[in-house]
Design a protein around this motif. Sequence first.
Motif, PDB file in Angstrom:
ATOM      1  N   GLU A 141      33.110  64.167  57.296  1.00 20.25           N
ATOM      2  CA  GLU A 141      32.213  63.596  56.281  1.00 20.25           C
ATOM      3  C   GLU A 141      32.827  62.386  55.577  1.00 20.25           C
ATOM      4  OE1 GLU A 141      29.130  64.057  55.172  1.00 20.25           O
ATOM      5  OE2 GLU A 141      28.584  65.890  56.216  1.00 20.25           O
ATOM      6  N   ILE A 142      34.052  62.543  55.113  1.00 19.57           N
ATOM      7  CA  ILE A 142      34.659  61.515  54.259  1.00 19.57           C
ATOM      8  C   ILE A 142      35.335  60.417  55.071  1.00 19.57           C
ATOM      9  CG2 ILE A 142      36.449  61.117  52.520  1.00 19.57           C
ATOM     10  CD1 ILE A 142      35.756  64.004  51.503  1.00 19.57           C
ATOM     11  N   ARG A 143      36.079  60.800  56.076  1.00 15.56           N
ATOM     12  CA  ARG A 143      36.873  59.819  56.813  1.00 15.56           C
ATOM     13  C   ARG A 143      36.122  59.158  57.957  1.00 15.56           C
ATOM     14  NH1 ARG A 143      40.456  57.768  53.743  1.00 15.56           N
ATOM     15  NH2 ARG A 143      41.967  59.212  52.943  1.00 15.56           N
ATOM     16  N   LEU A 144      35.211  59.863  58.579  1.00 17.83           N
ATOM     17  CA  LEU A 144      34.512  59.275  59.721  1.00 17.83           C
ATOM     18  C   LEU A 144      33.125  58.782  59.323  1.00 17.83           C
ATOM     19  CD1 LEU A 144      34.623  58.620  62.757  1.00 17.83           C
ATOM     20  CD2 LEU A 144      33.637  60.877  63.181  1.00 17.83           C
ATOM     21  N   LEU A 145      32.272  59.679  58.868  1.00 14.68           N
ATOM     22  CA  LEU A 145      30.875  59.311  58.614  1.00 14.68           C
ATOM     23  C   LEU A 145      30.703  58.330  57.460  1.00 14.68           C
ATOM     24  CD1 LEU A 145      29.179  62.770  59.117  1.00 14.68           C
ATOM     25  CD2 LEU A 145      29.120  60.823  60.649  1.00 14.68           C
ATOM     26  N   ARG A 146      31.317  58.621  56.342  1.00 16.57           N
ATOM     27  CA  ARG A 146      31.116  57.765  55.170  1.00 16.57           C
ATOM     28  C   ARG A 146      31.605  56.344  55.444  1.00 16.57           C
ATOM     29  NH1 ARG A 146      33.357  60.198  49.903  1.00 16.57           N
ATOM     30  NH2 ARG A 146      31.718  61.681  50.367  1.00 16.57           N
ATOM     31  N   ILE A 147      32.795  56.231  56.015  1.00 17.73           N
ATOM     32  CA  ILE A 147      33.331  54.891  56.295  1.00 17.73           C
ATOM     33  C   ILE A 147      32.507  54.215  57.383  1.00 17.73           C
ATOM     34  CG2 ILE A 147      35.319  53.614  57.180  1.00 17.73           C
ATOM     35  CD1 ILE A 147      37.088  55.693  55.733  1.00 17.73           C
ATOM     36  N   ARG A 148      32.181  54.938  58.441  1.00 24.87           N
ATOM     37  CA  ARG A 148      31.372  54.358  59.526  1.00 24.87           C
ATOM     38  C   ARG A 148      30.039  53.858  58.997  1.00 24.87           C
ATOM     39  NH1 ARG A 148      26.116  55.775  61.267  1.00 24.87           N
ATOM     40  NH2 ARG A 148      25.807  54.923  63.315  1.00 24.87           N
ATOM     41  N   ASN A 149      29.374  54.663  58.190  1.00 23.48           N
ATOM     42  CA  ASN A 149      28.067  54.258  57.670  1.00 23.48           C
ATOM     43  C   ASN A 149      28.174  53.002  56.815  1.00 23.48           C
ATOM     44  OD1 ASN A 149      26.798  56.360  58.971  1.00 23.48           O
ATOM     45  ND2 ASN A 149      26.782  57.694  57.184  1.00 23.48           N
ATOM     46  N   VAL A 205      30.553  50.660  56.883  1.00 24.00           N
ATOM     47  CA  VAL A 205      30.917  49.506  57.713  1.00 24.00           C
ATOM     48  C   VAL A 205      29.734  49.088  58.585  1.00 24.00           C
ATOM     49  CG1 VAL A 205      32.386  48.718  59.621  1.00 24.00           C
ATOM     50  CG2 VAL A 205      33.393  50.001  57.722  1.00 24.00           C
ATOM     51  N   ALA A 206      29.108  50.053  59.243  1.00 22.89           N
ATOM     52  CA  ALA A 206      28.014  49.752  60.170  1.00 22.89           C
ATOM     53  C   ALA A 206      26.803  49.151  59.469  1.00 22.89           C
ATOM     54  CB  ALA A 206      27.605  51.013  60.923  1.00 22.89           C
ATOM     55  N   HIS A 207      26.638  49.448  58.193  1.00 23.47           N
ATOM     56  CA  HIS A 207      25.502  48.913  57.453  1.00 23.47           C
ATOM     57  C   HIS A 207      25.873  47.661  56.663  1.00 23.47           C
ATOM     58  CE1 HIS A 207      22.861  52.104  58.701  1.00 23.47           C
ATOM     59  NE2 HIS A 207      23.822  52.963  58.444  1.00 23.47           N
ATOM     60  N   MET A 246      40.824  46.137  62.790  1.00 24.03           N
ATOM     61  CA  MET A 246      40.871  47.154  63.842  1.00 24.03           C
ATOM     62  C   MET A 246      40.462  48.530  63.311  1.00 24.03           C
ATOM     63  SD  MET A 246      41.530  45.936  66.731  1.00 24.03           S
ATOM     64  CE  MET A 246      41.251  44.189  66.734  1.00 24.03           C
ATOM     65  N   ILE A 247      40.863  48.841  62.100  1.00 19.93           N
ATOM     66  CA  ILE A 247      40.472  50.127  61.516  1.00 19.93           C
ATOM     67  C   ILE A 247      38.961  50.157  61.300  1.00 19.93           C
ATOM     68  CG2 ILE A 247      40.596  51.565  59.437  1.00 19.93           C
ATOM     69  CD1 ILE A 247      43.593  50.793  59.278  1.00 19.93           C
ATOM     70  N   ARG A 248      38.402  49.075  60.767  1.00 18.20           N
ATOM     71  CA  ARG A 248      36.942  49.016  60.565  1.00 18.20           C
ATOM     72  C   ARG A 248      36.205  49.196  61.889  1.00 18.20           C
ATOM     73  NH1 ARG A 248      34.677  46.665  55.834  1.00 18.20           N
ATOM     74  NH2 ARG A 248      32.992  45.794  57.078  1.00 18.20           N
ATOM     75  N   SER A 249      36.597  48.444  62.893  1.00 19.73           N
ATOM     76  CA  SER A 249      35.910  48.564  64.183  1.00 19.73           C
ATOM     77  C   SER A 249      36.266  49.884  64.862  1.00 19.73           C
ATOM     78  CB  SER A 249      36.227  47.373  65.087  1.00 19.73           C
ATOM     79  OG  SER A 249      37.604  47.282  65.335  1.00 19.73           O
ATOM     80  N   GLY A 250      37.493  50.335  64.669  1.00 17.25           N
ATOM     81  CA  GLY A 250      37.921  51.593  65.276  1.00 17.25           C
ATOM     82  C   GLY A 250      37.139  52.788  64.767  1.00 17.25           C
ATOM     83  N   VAL A 251      36.872  52.822  63.469  1.00 15.66           N
ATOM     84  CA  VAL A 251      36.096  53.932  62.908  1.00 15.66           C
ATOM     85  C   VAL A 251      34.683  53.928  63.491  1.00 15.66           C
ATOM     86  CG1 VAL A 251      35.043  54.839  60.788  1.00 15.66           C
ATOM     87  CG2 VAL A 251      37.451  54.183  60.797  1.00 15.66           C
ATOM     88  N   CYS A 252      34.078  52.757  63.620  1.00 17.69           N
ATOM     89  CA  CYS A 252      32.732  52.675  64.212  1.00 17.69           C
ATOM     90  C   CYS A 252      32.749  53.110  65.676  1.00 17.69           C
ATOM     91  CB  CYS A 252      32.175  51.260  64.076  1.00 17.69           C
ATOM     92  SG  CYS A 252      31.771  50.819  62.371  1.00 17.69           S
ATOM     93  N   MET A 253      33.745  52.663  66.411  1.00 16.05           N
ATOM     94  CA  MET A 253      33.853  53.033  67.824  1.00 16.05           C
ATOM     95  C   MET A 253      34.134  54.531  67.974  1.00 16.05           C
ATOM     96  SD  MET A 253      33.784  51.768  70.920  1.00 16.05           S
ATOM     97  CE  MET A 253      34.251  50.065  70.867  1.00 16.05           C
TER      98      MET A 253
END
Length: 192
Positions: free
Chosen positions: A138-146, A148-150, A19-26
Amino acid sequence: MTTLRFFVERGRAAEQYAMIRSGVCMLYAHWEGFIVMAARSYLEYVAIRRIAYGQLKRNFLAVGLSHKIRKLRDQRNVTGDMDLVDAILESAAMPMSRKAIDVIDAKSNLSPRVLRGILQALGLARDLVDPVEEKILEIRLLRIRNRVAHGEKIEIDISDGDYVGLHRKVVELMDRFRDCVLNAASRGEYRA
């Protein structure tokens, strides 16, 4: 988004990770989508008023002529320079085109730097997000999203409590952006 946050807060450990992985992307998708939509809506709001560029703040002229500026910049000669000067001088009496809204682009990675560019294009305060919030993005949203999404198989160093805090911060920033745009529109801050 709220449902995902609920599952993160109340789910079992194995579920929380997913849920955290998908939640960050969402969360990122909502962040980028909202900022771009609100920014384009503001530009459209200004454009439909049919106010001449000469009566608008100069950022709107830059936005309105951005395609022409880029095209002429590539010519790298005096003729191109003169064409650009002519376009600027002639545009003072012209109203902003609705085509200008296409200038707003998150570049598929709405970083704080890109956000500052969008704010500048809108003629809004570029310090809407403070340096601490920029680091969170930068650290909590973008870096993790990138990552996970990739498709990277990574251990996410974000707990359920961190995710809930990130969720709240992103929603708060979206609300702040909305308020800034609405205030600028209602106060006519687009005028020179």
